[in-house]
Write an enzyme that holds these catalytic residues in place. Sequence first.
Site, mmCIF file in Angstrom:
data_model
loop_
_atom_site.group_PDB
_atom_site.id
_atom_site.type_symbol
_atom_site.label_atom_id
_atom_site.label_comp_id
_atom_site.label_asym_id
_atom_site.label_seq_id
_atom_site.Cartn_x
_atom_site.Cartn_y
_atom_site.Cartn_z
ATOM 1 C CG ASP A 229 -2.341 0.595 1.005
ATOM 2 O OD1 ASP A 229 -2.341 1.852 0.576
ATOM 3 O OD2 ASP A 229 -3.224 0.040 0.943
ATOM 4 C CG HIS A 252 -0.928 1.723 -3.430
ATOM 5 N ND1 HIS A 252 -1.946 1.305 -2.984
ATOM 6 C CD2 HIS A 252 -0.321 0.509 -3.983
ATOM 7 C CE1 HIS A 252 -2.523 0.008 -3.324
ATOM 8 N NE2 HIS A 252 -1.533 -0.473 -3.894
#
Length: 405
Positions: A229, A252
Amino acid sequence: MALMMNSHGSLGGASLLFMVFHIAIVSSQAAIALSAAKYDVVSLGAKPDGIKDSTQAFVGAWLAACGSEMPATITVPLGRFLVGGATFSGPCKNNAIRWQIEGVITAPADYNVLGNVGTWLLFQQVDGMSISGGVLDGQGAALWACKASGKNCPSGATTIVFSDSRNIAVSRLTSLNSQLFHIVINGCQNMRLQGAKVFASGNSPNTDGVHVQLSSGVTIMNSKIGTGDDCVSIGAGTTNLWIENVACGPGHGISIGSLGKDAVEPGVENVTVKNVVFRGTQNGLRIKSWGRPSSGFAKNILFQHAIMSNVNNPVVIDQNYCPNNINCPGQFSGVKISDVTYQDIHGTSATEVAVKFDCSLKNPCTGIRLEDVKLTYKNDQQPAQASCINAGGLAYGLVQPSSCF
Ligand SMILES: *[C@@H]1O[C@H](CO)[C@@H](O)[C@H](O)[C@H]1NC(C)=O
């Protein structure tokens, strides 16, 4: 002193002996009170075998160090120490607690043990503490697999949380394979995280590297982060944040947001992100808000000296976040984004649109500044594109793809 005695009452013979020795020093020789009290988790009963539960020894060391009127050092020697959910609470009687960690602290292999407790290692209301070294192994892989299988799984635990604390320095800490977020800084002031290494599989769910919220004066430096993430996520109420020399990937990217989830929330202000490298990440420098009304904002943001290597969305503002189209369809983000500078951003985009500003119809982005930005598509072989919706700003120097303001 009373607190120290109480805290040791439950720790058994070895630590009581240690206590007697310690009190003797404190009371007989004031001169020595300048030196630190030392607490070694092994002498308090921890076992470096990775099997015996050492939670009590760690909490006992903390209670002693926190109750000490003089600076206190907690040592964790080499070895693997199994620690279940533990809370280390202040306020403490001194402002100089040091953790010196050489070993690995491991979470229970069975994810049901931490289950839904939320946090594995929690520090709260601590003023004046440093942590150096150490590896935190969240053992998250089994829980990720459970979640991927679609079975009913507990949500898992964040590896380490610093909450409502101040004057904290964490250096050379490694956090591996968290079940959820790795490091969370919540409600803190003056906190420095440097030389951190944070790693989890690129497809592990919700394993953000470092999450900061409701905090001021946080510095994250010289760190390597690769997870499933955000490498760093910056939540509502973050001010005066400094991020420098961070390598991100997989993951991310570095993300301000998601902001504007709540109707009333504090803004994000004065964030500097410089000398960062993104490799194969989903995003590079991102600002993201929910597409619904909110008092939130993001202003005075500087992104400077970034290198993108095969990044899906190198530069992106997305104000229409609405997962599964629940609770926001047809609404516009109330989050006001202003004064965001991108300076010296270079590298390659993995998609054609390398620069994307998708701002709110109700609150257009203002004061975006692009300066010396050069992003190409497919390793230099094709020109990249920029896309602007409700975004206003200016371009300076070389900007490629050319700006769409
Ligand atoms: C912005 O934050 C930095 C720390 O990241 C701090 O040194 C600086 O004083 C802040 N600026 C303002 C105007 O508050």
